[in-house]
Design an enzyme around this catalytic site. Structure first.
Site, short mmCIF file in Angstrom:
data_model
loop_
_atom_site.label_atom_id
_atom_site.label_comp_id
_atom_site.label_asym_id
_atom_site.label_seq_id
_atom_site.Cartn_x
_atom_site.Cartn_y
_atom_site.Cartn_z
N GLY A 76 -12.88 -12.32 1.64
CA GLY A 76 -12.55 -12.17 2.88
C GLY A 76 -13.77 -12.05 3.69
O GLY A 76 -14.34 -10.86 3.38
N ILE A 91 -13.75 -6.80 8.59
CA ILE A 91 -14.15 -5.67 7.40
C ILE A 91 -15.04 -6.43 6.53
O ILE A 91 -16.04 -5.69 6.17
CB ILE A 91 -12.77 -5.29 6.67
CG1 ILE A 91 -11.74 -4.69 7.82
CG2 ILE A 91 -13.16 -3.89 5.75
CD1 ILE A 91 -10.47 -4.32 7.24
N ASP A 115 -14.87 -16.67 1.40
CA ASP A 115 -13.59 -17.00 2.56
C ASP A 115 -13.17 -18.34 2.68
O ASP A 115 -13.85 -19.29 1.97
CB ASP A 115 -14.21 -16.88 4.15
CG ASP A 115 -12.85 -16.21 4.99
OD1 ASP A 115 -12.84 -15.08 5.45
OD2 ASP A 115 -12.04 -17.03 5.34
N ARG A 166 2.30 -2.73 9.70
CA ARG A 166 1.36 -3.41 8.44
C ARG A 166 2.58 -4.16 7.78
O ARG A 166 2.21 -5.16 7.07
CB ARG A 166 0.87 -2.23 7.68
CG ARG A 166 -0.38 -1.27 8.36
CD ARG A 166 -1.02 -0.31 7.71
NE ARG A 166 -1.97 0.44 8.20
CZ ARG A 166 -1.62 1.68 8.76
NH1 ARG A 166 -0.44 1.94 8.96
NH2 ARG A 166 -2.60 2.27 9.35
N ASN A 193 0.53 -12.22 3.74
CA ASN A 193 -0.40 -11.86 2.77
C ASN A 193 -0.20 -11.87 1.31
O ASN A 193 -1.12 -11.59 0.49
CB ASN A 193 -1.10 -10.24 3.24
CG ASN A 193 -1.59 -10.25 4.50
OD1 ASN A 193 -2.21 -11.54 5.01
ND2 ASN A 193 -1.97 -9.33 5.25
N ILE A 231 -8.00 -3.88 0.13
CA ILE A 231 -7.93 -3.44 1.59
C ILE A 231 -6.70 -3.97 2.43
O ILE A 231 -6.15 -3.46 3.26
CB ILE A 231 -9.34 -3.39 2.40
CG1 ILE A 231 -10.33 -2.72 1.63
CG2 ILE A 231 -9.00 -2.91 3.75
CD1 ILE A 231 -11.68 -2.66 2.35
N HIS A 282 0.27 4.04 2.89
CA HIS A 282 -0.39 3.69 3.92
C HIS A 282 0.38 3.27 5.17
O HIS A 282 0.23 2.15 5.60
CB HIS A 282 -1.58 2.73 3.72
CG HIS A 282 -2.47 2.41 4.91
ND1 HIS A 282 -3.06 3.52 5.44
CD2 HIS A 282 -3.14 1.18 5.26
CE1 HIS A 282 -4.05 3.04 6.09
NE2 HIS A 282 -4.17 1.80 6.02
#
Ligand code: APR
Length: 320
Positions: free
Chosen positions: A10, A14, A34, A89, A96, A119, A176
């Site tokens: 990725g 980030i 990527d 999220r 994802n 992450i 998280h």
């Protein structure tokens, strides 16, 4: 000795920041991977040119082929989509999860000995799925969330009290999400647990309550400001701290999403707890003593993570 090889899966906000920090700190040679063509190559070249300014001998390369991550010592995974304003999220799970499948298979085929830091959100479920898809040892696959959430907590405490961030140790455990668990009794300002810091007049109980609330919503605060994506500087720094502890065998105790097998009374899931990271990956889970309130908050947070894991199983039958 050969330099370490760091694969960043990725090359977005980030990923690019990770590449920059890893190169500045000369942590190792960097592969930026990527699916987007040109982006990893362009960012790698841009940072490679900067190495001549800051004087670092590491190499950087952009890639669209998993073969280029071969033999990586560390893989940091940010592939996927970030939140937009109004999204939680958890809203990212469908897209994802598919990305984690492709990434897990790529790591399994080309970098099976790597220490993997995930992450991508929703973090606790994505790191769980990444470990399953990659088949890597559980102690070598961890999630980055607690270092970031704890850093936010520490920063807000420093801002309020005027005490250096270096003398504040804040801990945030659990999942998280907005029901993460800032550990008030275990967090300290100049060695004083936060309840003692309130008693000593360093901040009021109202200030502390507001900081706990702001910490829980810290990611959303940045999303609302940026409007086009989510936080990237602090997340990247947090993952670098974890990678460094592994690569340099620092044995730091950092809050990370790790696989639990009985610790905190939990098994077969990833959730944020203090973990000792060294050359063996997760070498030890540290168990905090918890009172009834903390146990109840932790339970609620864990239930959210379990719900996300169930959603992953419902989406992809191979995970069930
Ligand atoms: N394989 C590799 N890369 C992918 C894939 C894939 N299957 N799918 C998407 N990507 C890439 C995108 O092309 C993009 O460059 O992942 C990158 C993600 O970058 P950004 O959109 O800039 O997102 P970023 O802010 O870096 O966040 C990444 O981390 O904190 C979490 O919620 C956040 O899940 C998000 C992730």
């Amino acid at each position: 000795m050969a330099r370490a090889k760091i694969a960043l899966i990725g090359a977005g906000m980030i990923g690019g920041t990770l590449a920059h920090v890893a190169a500045r700190e000369a942590l190792g040679d960097v592969i930026l991977f990527d699916i987007a063509e040109g982006t990893p190559q362009g960012k790698a070249l841009d940072i490679a040119e900067a190495t001549a300014v800051f004087g670092s001998d590491v190499s950087l390369k952009g890639a669209n082929d998993y073969a280029d991550i071969a033999g990586a010592d560390v893989c940091i995974v940010t592939a996927g989509v970030p939140r937009k304003p109004g999204m939680s999220r958890d809203d990212l799970i469908g897209i994802n999860l598919k990305v984690m499948k492709a990434v897990g298979e790529g790591i399994k085929a080309h970098a099976p000995d790597a220490f993997v830091i995930c992450i991508t959100n929703p973090l606790d479920a994505m790191v769980w799925a990444l470990q399953k898809f990659s088949g890597l040892p559980k102690e070598k696959v961890v999630g980055m969330a607690g270092v970031l959430d704890s850093a936010r907590f520490a920063y807000f405490l420093a801002e309020k009290t005027g005490v250096s961030v270096q003398d504040i140790h804040a801990w945030t455990l659990g999942g998280h999400g907005d029901d993460m668990v800032p550990m008030v009794r275990h967090s300290t300002i100049g060695g004083l647990p936060l309840p003692d810091a309130v008693a000593a007049g360093l901040l009021s109980q109202g200030d502390l309550d507001a900081i706990v609330d702001r910490t829980r919503k810290g990611g959303g605060e940045i999303v609302a400001l940026l409007k086009t994506g989510s936080a990237f500087y602090a997340p990247a720094e947090s993952a670098i701290a974890m990678a460094k502890s592994y690569l340099l065998d620092q044995k730091r105790v950092l809050p990370c999403a790790v696989w639990l097998s009985g610790e905190y009374g939990l098994s077969d899931l990833y959730v944020g707890v203090p973990a000792l990271l060294g050359a063996g990956g997760v070498e030890k889970v540290i168990e905090f003593t918890t009172n009834d309130d903390e146990k109840a908050m932790f339970k609620k947070s864990v239930e959210s993570v379990q719900g996300l894991i169930q959603a992953c199983k419902d989406i992809d039958a191979s995970l069930a």
